[in-house]
Design an enzyme around this catalytic site. Structure first.
Site: not given
Length: 179
Positions: A50, A105, A108, A136, A157-158, A164, A173
């Site tokens: 990530g 990345d 959480d 988070k 969730f992103v 991913d 991007r």
């Protein structure tokens, strides 16, 4: 401009943060690291998969000498943390006596970061800090100090910018949020 809602596997994701917003956060973290490590040569340890975009963009913005190494760990299945951290590719460089910054990345639950801090800390670095692109805080299950934080986000969730959903979405991007 981010594209409209995207579909990955069985989920829909809506535009959340633009590339310009993401890169502004990267520049801010790079400025902080460059200031704090002036005159030193820290070892940056990027956590794959990530963090690869964050690490790449961050290195381009740093004004200090540094080295980079990569490790790979996994703790996600689908959109949730498994709670178990599996090391897939270990650290090859010695960190003893080095100033080390882990590049992540997203933090959480904190399971992965807790494990990494314990493992790397046991190797006696001169200092050990974390630079997380996304945070988070609502999800954190361990008391962690993350000195360098790019963007604090809610518990959604992103995907995109290296993150991913079951292997898809890393190439966007912009950042997209599950709807």
């Amino acid at each position: 401009m981010p594209q409209a809602t995207i579909s990955l596997h069985n989920k829909e994701f809506a535009p959340y943060l633009t590339e310009a917003e993401l890169l502004a956060a990267v520049r801010r973290v790079a400025t902080e690291l460059s200031r704090d490590y002036a005159g030193q040569t820290p070892l940056l340890i990027a956590v794959l998969n990530g963090s690869f975009m964050f690490a790449s963009d961050l290195l381009k913005e740093l004004t200090i000498d540094c080295e980079i190494s990569f490790i790979r760990v996994a703790s996600y299945a689908g959109t949730s943390s498994t709670g178990a951290v599996k090391e897939i590719l270990g650290l090859q460089d010695s960190v003893e006596g080095r100033h080390v910054v882990i590049l992540e990345d997203i933090v959480d639950t904190g399971h992965t970061m807790k494990m990494l801090l314990e493992q790397i800390g046991a190797q006696r670095p001169a200092s050990l800090e974390v630079a997380s692109f996304l945070m988070k805080p609502e999800c954190l299950q361990h008391p962690l100090t993350i000195k360098y934080q790019g963007i604090v986000i809610p518990n959604k969730f992103v995907v995109g910018y290296g993150l991913d959903y079951d292997g898809l979405g890393r190439n966007y991007r912009d950042l997209y949020q599950a709807v």
